[in-house]
Design a protein around this motif. Structure first.
Motif, short mmCIF file in Angstrom:
data_model
loop_
_atom_site.label_atom_id
_atom_site.label_comp_id
_atom_site.label_asym_id
_atom_site.label_seq_id
_atom_site.Cartn_x
_atom_site.Cartn_y
_atom_site.Cartn_z
N LYS A 68 0.82 -1.21 0.00
CA LYS A 68 0.00 0.00 0.00
C LYS A 68 0.86 1.26 0.00
CE LYS A 68 -4.34 -1.57 2.10
NZ LYS A 68 -5.30 -1.33 3.21
N ALA A 109 8.23 0.51 10.08
CA ALA A 109 6.96 1.22 10.18
C ALA A 109 5.83 0.49 9.46
CB ALA A 109 7.10 2.64 9.62
N LEU A 110 6.12 -0.71 8.92
CA LEU A 110 5.12 -1.48 8.20
C LEU A 110 3.91 -1.77 9.09
CD1 LEU A 110 4.10 -3.26 5.86
CD2 LEU A 110 5.62 -5.07 6.67
N GLN A 111 2.72 -1.48 8.57
CA GLN A 111 1.49 -1.63 9.35
C GLN A 111 0.78 -2.96 9.05
OE1 GLN A 111 0.42 0.69 11.80
NE2 GLN A 111 2.55 1.28 11.39
N PRO A 112 0.12 -3.54 10.04
CA PRO A 112 -0.57 -4.82 9.84
C PRO A 112 -1.61 -4.80 8.72
CG PRO A 112 -0.38 -4.35 12.18
CD PRO A 112 0.07 -3.11 11.45
N ASP A 113 -2.29 -3.67 8.51
CA ASP A 113 -3.33 -3.66 7.49
C ASP A 113 -2.74 -3.84 6.10
OD1 ASP A 113 -2.18 -1.07 7.56
OD2 ASP A 113 -3.96 -0.23 6.58
N SER A 114 -1.59 -3.25 5.83
CA SER A 114 -0.95 -3.43 4.53
C SER A 114 -0.40 -4.85 4.41
CB SER A 114 0.18 -2.42 4.33
OG SER A 114 0.74 -2.54 3.03
N ASP A 142 -1.50 -7.59 5.89
CA ASP A 142 -2.61 -8.52 5.72
C ASP A 142 -3.25 -8.40 4.34
OD1 ASP A 142 -2.15 -9.32 8.31
OD2 ASP A 142 -3.83 -8.20 9.17
N GLU A 154 6.29 -6.39 2.78
CA GLU A 154 5.14 -7.30 2.66
C GLU A 154 5.02 -7.89 1.27
OE1 GLU A 154 5.24 -3.96 2.59
OE2 GLU A 154 3.22 -3.17 2.98
#
Length: 252
Positions: free
Chosen positions: A92, A99-104, A106, A155
């Motif tokens: 995304k 800083a990678l976020q779980p929503d991206s 997943d 990711e």
């Protein structure tokens, strides 16, 4: 006709290049993606592919829809003899791995791994059950990122590395049935998805990043899928094929 080919994400970019090559080789072509059936890109793709092409709206994340998709393709075009798992999504946001976020994470793995696996599983079940003697193949389009790390889009790299193992697993499971499974690893390919970074990568390509000294084209991947579909590479099942102009060759 040579058989029926199903390509996910086949309405544009690499997928369309593969679809065009298979259509030119005499295959009935089914395209599947999340795009609206009446969208301009779907209409343009079908116009280029000719009367033996069909489009099916399908979201890879909705794994319960795999059987419905294949039922529709079989009813219209016959059993799938060539499956190309091509659809995928990028990170995304490119940025610091820390800083990678779980929503991206997943989202990317939900499409590129989970969704891809369960559709391939349904295809494989039907291919194994077929009794017509036709050669069948599955090709997973991954990326050089399956082995070349880009920490700013972790990711995506993880999803492609996982897809590389997925191809190996299916190759081992399906080899006794004579079903070929292959992994294709495109490099820097000129599509609408890379349009935003064209100037950046053109300069790097001219500077020697790609030994072939040019952008890859969707047709470069399509030209490899055709002999796979025909069974001309059957005993090479499990092979991971770089399609990157030498980009991934280790150099000093």
């Amino acid at each position: 006709m040579s058989g029926t080919a199903l390509i996910t994400g086949g309405q544009r970019g690499i997928g369309l290049g593969i679809a065009e090559a298979l259509a030119a080789a005499g295959y009935r072509v089914a395209l599947a993606s999340r795009s609206a059936p009446d969208s301009a890109e779907v209409g343009a793709a079908l116009a280029r592919l000719g009367p033996d092409a069909r489009y099916y709206r399908h979201d890879l994340t909705e794994i319960d829809g795999a059987a419905t998709l294949l039922d529709a393709v079989e009813a219209d075009l016959g059993p799938v003899t060539t499956y190309v798992s091509n659809a995928g999504v990028p990170a995304k946001v490119r940025g610091d791995l820390l800083a990678l976020q779980p929503d991206s994470f997943d989202f990317v793995l939900g499409v590129n791994l989970r969704g891809a696996f369960f559709l391939a599983q349904e295809v494989a079940r039907r291919m194994e059950a077929a009794e017509d003697g036709a050669y069948r193949s599955i090709s997973f389009v991954t990326s050089v990122s399956a082995a070349m790390a880009s920490p700013e889009r972790g990711e995506y790299c993880i999803s492609k590395a996982g897809a590389a193992m997925m191809a190996q697993l299916f190759a081992l499971r399906l080899a006794p049935a004579g079903i070929g499974v292959f992994e294709l690893r495109p490099g820097i390919i000129e599509t609408d998805m890379t349009a935003g970074v064209k100037d950046k990568y053109t300069a790097r390509i001219e500077g020697g990043l790609v030994p072939a000294a040019r952008w890859g084209q969707p047709g470069d991947i399509g030209s490899i899928v055709v002999p796979i579909a025909r069974g001309e590479m059957a005993f090479a099942t499990g092979a991971a094929i770089p399609v990157d102009g030498g980009l991934s060759i280790p150099r000093l």
